[in-house]
Design an enzyme around this catalytic site. Structure first.
Site: not given
Length: 646
Positions: A336, A365, A383, A385, A387, A466, A512
């Protein structure tokens, strides 16, 4: 009503005045009600033992073994029974923790030598003896310091460590027979309530999941209120074992792990890399057609940025850090921050919004080694991912659009789903007002689409609530993949603005979201969902051309090249092996189409495709085979993916 009496309300609506201090089970029996089938109770909403006393006006509800809460109580009690059996067979064993988990329970032990499968059989038999003895579970309350002394005298250092971290003045212990354990409860009335049990497997587990702590021996087991349910579950386990993505990953030559590389780092082999490439290409196409823009952010970002975002304070234990020329950097655990910097790279107008930025971003991670599990839990993963930065009035439509995206994509893979809303955790940033706005936006989006959802209190991200999408696979197991997170907080922290129609600066909202989630995890779920037999559009190898003898080599090579030129992912098996061996190997590799070429095929100038289920098709040309495979791919993906993706 006398101060010595209380009013008890039962599930049937009846109300009775009873003596204060009466137990739940006595309250039922005294009033002519049956406790048959009850394993525990809920008193004024709190889960309790049937033997617990009632000290105030209360409503009593049944907890039976056929409910989720009842099964948890039964299985937690079974873990205590297993620990008692271990202590009787291995008196020097030290006990750690033994919770109920999904579909069963486990208990961790510190023992001189690892348990064997023969030990499991002995422990299981000893459990049967304890169950047959119908030993009562008795709850004891004692001062914490006294409990510390008691367990220290017994040499149970893990219980002592747990107790010393508690702030409670008093703690509860449970005893059945001579076995005593630290536990909040509740438990079943006696050991005989466990009608069917089975010890499933052994594993090593670091104390508290930390590799710096001692390695303990973990025994997994399960328990059910009847033997039929246990039998069904054991059959499910057999099916799950056949589908285990770690085993199939080796057999299908998709990926591997290496101690030389390090735990939780995936090595993709050629077929696995092809499978991943197909998924990623599919993802890019789907995002582009929905108005997303592709971006790529750096892996390292200065630690100051992570402090500004709140990750340093709230997520630091899951991150890796390094230094370059005396400057501290964080290795990104999510994508992000770079996306917000892209947004900030120029002045934005309300006409630019919504801005949808998409990245197949690789993140790292710090997962403890004790929780790593094949592709499902790794330290490096990618990911899908994105945004979305939008005006507040656009938020509702954007969330609904993401929900539609998830539902459509999961339908292509053959997944059904459930949805949950996860709310503000104790460790979080942002104002109450922003959290209420964000949660309300998620709720209204689901409600307006008529989608049912459950609520997970306190399970949101630290910056916003979420929607979590739980996929249901071929074995009806739930997998967390897609998520939609609503965030009013990070745009504030990074001072993101847009110029509104009024010419003034306004704050955008940030969403997100991931659709598949971690590519590694999704691949693991896919492998198990399909049992490795991927549909043609996903299969790393769609067709294998194989010869009966060397006499067909020239024609086989021609067919193989034709298929490749037409976009089919084809291989040629021209080894000097028996045909039956080649076919069996292709079936083990779960290849959708096997094209056997003998003298008859050479003479006819065609092939007779054999499917992996053993059925045979009519003679056809290489072009017809390619057209057949392409139609199958297009039908499965609703026209998205044909041939030539590789």
């Amino acid at each position: 009503m006398s101060s010595d009496n209380i009013e008890v309300t039962f599930e049937d609506g009846g109300k009775e005045v009873l003596p204060k201090g009466i137990s739940v089970v006595e309250a039922l029996r005294t009033t002519g009600r049956s406790a048959n089938g009850w394993v525990a109770s809920r008193v004024n909403g709190k889960l309790t033992d049937l033997s617990r006393t009632i000290e105030e006006d209360a409503r009593i509800e049944a907890i039976t073994a056929d409910t989720e809460a009842g099964l948890d109580v039964l299985r937690h009690s079974a873990s205590h029974i297993m620990a008692q059996a271990v202590k009787e067979l291995f008196p020097d064993a030290k006990i750690a923790i033994g919770p109920a988990i999904e579909n069963g329970f486990y208990y961790d032990f510190d023992v001189e030598r690892p348990f064997t499968h023969e030990d499991l059989e002995r422990i299981e038999q000893k459990m049967a003896e304890i169950i047959a003895a119908r030993l009562q579970f008795k709850r004891r309350e004692m001062p914490r310091d006294e409990a510390v002394r008691l367990f220290r005298e017994q040499g149970e250092q893990y219980k002592v460590e747990l107790l010393e971290e508690l702030e409670d003045a008093s703690v509860s212990l449970y005893q059945q027979g001579d076995f005593l354990d630290l536990c909040r409860g509740p438990h079943i009335p006696h050991t005989g309530y466990v009608k069917a049990h089975k010890l499933i497997s052994l594993a090593g587990a670091y104390w508290r999941g930390d590799e710096r702590n001692p390695m303990l021996q973990r025994i997994y087991g399960t328990a059910f209120p009847d033997r039929a349910a246990l039998k069904r579950y054991l059959h499910f386990l057999e099916e799950a074992q056949k589908r285990d993505h770690r085993r199939l990953g080796r057999e299908l030559d998709l990926f591997s792990f290496s101690d030389e590389v390090g735990a939780g780092m995936v090595i993709y082999h050629p077929k696995g890399a092809v499978l991943r490439h197909i998924l990623e290409t599919f993802e890019k196409r789907e995002h582009l057609r929905r108005g997303y823009q592709l971006v790529i952010g750096p892996t390292l970002l200065k630690t100051e940025l992570w402090k500004r975002s709140g990750h340093f304070d709230h997520y630091r234990e899951n991150m890796y850090f390094t230094e370059i020329e005396d400057q501290s950097y964080g290795i990104k655990p999510m994508n992000c921050l770079a996306h917000m910097l892209i947004y900030k790279s120029k002045i934005r107008s309300y006409r630019d919004l919504p801005l949808r930025l998409f990245e197949l971003g690789t993140v790292h991670r710090h997962e403890k080694s004790g929780v790593l599990h094949g592709l499902l839990r790794v330290r490096q993963f990618t990911q899908d991912d994105a945004h979305i930065l939008c005006m507040p009035q656009q938020l509702h439509a954007e969330i609904q659009s993401i929900i539609d995206f998830v539902i459509e994509v999961m339908g292509i893979f053959g997944f059904s789903y459930e949805m949950e809303i996860s709310t503000r955790p104790a460790k979080s940033i942002g104002t109450d007002e922003d959290w209420e706005r964000a949660t309300g936006a998620l709720v209204s989006a689901l409600q307006d689409k008529g989608i049912a959802y459950s609520v997970c209190e306190g399970e949101g991200a630290f910056y916003g609530p979420k929607i979590d999408v739980k996929l249901k696979d071929a074995l009806d197991r739930r997998w967390q993949c897609a998520t939609i997170q609503c965030d009013f907080t990070l745009p504030e922290r990074f001072d993101l603005t847009y110029i509104g129609a009024d010419g003034e600066r306004h704050r955008p909202v940030m969403v997100h979201r991931v659709i598949l989630g971690a590519i590694e995890r999704f691949l693991g779920v896919l492998i198990e969902h399909y049992a490795g037999a991927f549909p043609s559009w996903l299969a790393p190898v769609q067709a294998v051309v194989m010869t009966v003898t060397d006499g067909q080599l020239e024609f086989a090579r021609k067919v193989h090249q034709q298929l490749k030129d037409l976009g089919v992912r084809a291989e040629l098996d021209d080894r000097s092996e028996k045909l039956g061996y080649k076919i069996r190997e292709a079936q083990v590799q779960k290849v959708p189409y096997m094209l056997v070429i003998g003298d008859r095929e050479v003479a006819a100038g065609g092939v007779r495709p054999r499917l992996r289920d053993g059925s045979q098709l009519d003679m056809m040309s290489a072009e017809q085979v390619a057209a057949l495979i392409e139609k199958e791919c297009l039908d499965a993906t609703k026209g998205r993916i044909g041939l030539g993706i590789i």
